[in-house]
Design an enzyme around this catalytic site. Structure first.
Site, short mmCIF file in Angstrom:
data_model
loop_
_atom_site.label_atom_id
_atom_site.label_comp_id
_atom_site.label_asym_id
_atom_site.label_seq_id
_atom_site.Cartn_x
_atom_site.Cartn_y
_atom_site.Cartn_z
N HIS A 67 -70.70 -88.85 -71.58
CA HIS A 67 -71.97 -89.41 -72.00
C HIS A 67 -72.74 -88.91 -72.97
O HIS A 67 -73.80 -88.99 -73.35
CB HIS A 67 -73.21 -89.62 -70.67
CG HIS A 67 -72.51 -89.99 -69.48
ND1 HIS A 67 -72.92 -89.82 -68.02
CD2 HIS A 67 -71.62 -90.99 -69.23
CE1 HIS A 67 -72.40 -90.46 -67.14
NE2 HIS A 67 -71.64 -91.39 -67.99
N GLU A 110 -63.49 -97.96 -71.60
CA GLU A 110 -63.36 -96.55 -72.15
C GLU A 110 -61.97 -96.22 -72.63
O GLU A 110 -61.00 -96.52 -71.69
CB GLU A 110 -63.99 -95.41 -71.37
CG GLU A 110 -65.54 -95.88 -70.68
CD GLU A 110 -66.07 -94.94 -69.78
OE1 GLU A 110 -65.43 -93.99 -69.45
OE2 GLU A 110 -66.99 -95.34 -69.28
N GLU A 156 -61.23 -94.19 -63.57
CA GLU A 156 -61.36 -93.46 -65.10
C GLU A 156 -61.14 -91.99 -64.87
O GLU A 156 -62.15 -91.51 -64.99
CB GLU A 156 -62.82 -94.02 -65.36
CG GLU A 156 -63.98 -93.77 -64.46
CD GLU A 156 -65.33 -93.93 -64.93
OE1 GLU A 156 -65.81 -93.72 -65.94
OE2 GLU A 156 -66.05 -94.82 -64.08
#
Length: 406
Positions: A237, A267, A363
């Site tokens: 982040h 992503e 992820e």
């Protein structure tokens, strides 16, 4: 000396203009409210006061802007009323599925006066979100609603949101496709010498324009990109910076389109011009885990078991210690500042069983510290819709070294 008495109203209604086209059908909203009312009956509360972004948006189709003021949605057995600040004027009325009451700034605690007005006097047990309600606001609620017991229903509501409807899944599909649009715009903008923020802007603009095309009636808010390079890839982040891309840099592409409060994500790990041997090894390991995880997501699978299974692959390569967070999470009414459905995350401590209608990401990420060969953060991210007999991957942007050495 005399003191002027302020006789301006504390509470008002502002039916300004005409209601806008909603994000979801009336049937969809009534189904959500019916499930909430069943939950209210199960826990024996007479009404509910929802205060979080996610639940006000989910049950009223209204995503508020906090900016230091409080908002709410009071749900009773037969109606629902959003409570909004006067600074927003008629916008909440135009957006709310149900009624709307506005409180003004002229007297302190008018928000709580609005709650008192909307909550029926017959209520003795009021459902609230204790995971969102501050200690101070809880004390004020108890003062303005004497004799009313506040009952936490936050976990139950979260569970209701974890299984998505057909309309929600349709929106999430469009969100995933929009993330792909942003990804391709970012890929086209990547080259040595370009700052991170310029690459990020290309992706954000492409996504906003695509959302405007798909949903011309929607409010266009909160869509963003985190595009990171070099050491800035170490955290998932990390914000965009002015750092300029260099040949051989590891990159992290993160596209986040927001549609009606619904978050989706793309992503990817990429490299500028070329990838060194150490980096390629870590990248391939993470891709292997990603692909294994995609196969494990299906109805009946336990979140914690998926995490433990993928841990063994990382452990076999001696890199488990470089893993930084869980392997995936739920999607829906969600953003980086609201809505996390913590009961549906692919972590060792979560025992939730996947079922059709859930939407989760895969992820995996490992981060190699600066100063070591292959330093940087490696992450791939796809979104999957759980079906009756498996899962559908709705992310289409390619991943891995064969595609993303730019």
């Amino acid at each position: 000396m005399t003191t002027e008495v302020d006789d301006r109203p504390s509470l008002i209604t502002l039916p300004n203009g005409e209601p806008v086209k909603p994000m979801f059908s009336d049937a969809e909203m009534e189904t959500r409210l019916a499930k909430l009312r069943r939950l209210m009956g199960e826990v024996d509360v007479d009404a509910a006061l929802l205060t979080s972004y996610q639940n006000i948006d989910y049950y009223a189709d209204f995503l508020f802007t906090h900016f230091g003021r409080f908002y709410g949605l009071v749900v009773t057995g037969d109606n629902q009323t959003s409570i909004s600040a006067n600074i927003d004027y008629g916008q909440p009325w135009r957006r709310t599925y149900g009624e709307n009451l506005v409180y003004t700034d002229w007297q302190r605690d008018n928000y709580f006066r609005a709650v008192r007005k909307v909550v029926p006097t017959s209520v003795r047990r009021l459902g609230v979100e204790l995971d969102h309600l501050t200690v101070q606001n809880r004390a004020k609620l108890e003062a303005f609603l004497p004799g009313v017991e506040l009952v936490d229903i936050s976990a139950g509501i979260m569970r209701l949101r974890m299984v998505k409807s057909a309309e929600e899944i349709a929106l999430i599909r469009n969100g995933a496709a929009t993330a792909d649009v942003g990804g391709f715009a970012i890929r086209d903008a990547i080259r040595a010498g370009v700052p991170e923020y310029e690459v990020a802007l290309a992706g954000t603009q492409a996504m906003v324009r695509n959302i405007a095309k798909l949903y011309p009636h929607a409010e266009l808010m909160d869509t963003w990109v985190w595009f990171q390079s070099g050491i800035n890839t170490d955290g998932a982040h990390n914000p965009v910076t002015s750092r300029k891309l260099e040949s051989g840099d590891i990159l992290s592409l993160n596209c986040f389109p927001m549609i009606g409060g619904y978050y989706t994500a793309l992503e990817r790990t990429l490299f500028v011009d070329h990838v060194d041997e150490a980096s390629l090894r870590y990248w391939n390991i993470n891709v292997e885990v990603h692909e294994a995880g995609l196969k494990l997501i299906k109805p009946g699978a336990v979140c914690g078991d998926i995490a433990k299974s993928l841990n063994e692959i990382f452990r076999g390569y001696g890199v488990l210690q470089h893993r930084t967070f869980g392997y995936g999470h739920s999607f829906g009414v969600l953003s980086h500042y609201y809505g996390r459905e913590a009961g549906l995350e692919l972590r060792e401590d979560i025992e939730t069983v996947l079922q059709p209608g859930m939407v989760v990401s895969m992820e995996p990420m490992i981060t190699i510290p600066e100063g070591q060969p292959g330093a940087g953060g490696y992450r791939e991210h796809d979104i999957l819709v759980i079906t009756e007999d498996g899962a559908e991957d709705i992310t289409k942007f390619p991943y891995g070294p064969a595609h993303n050495v730019i």
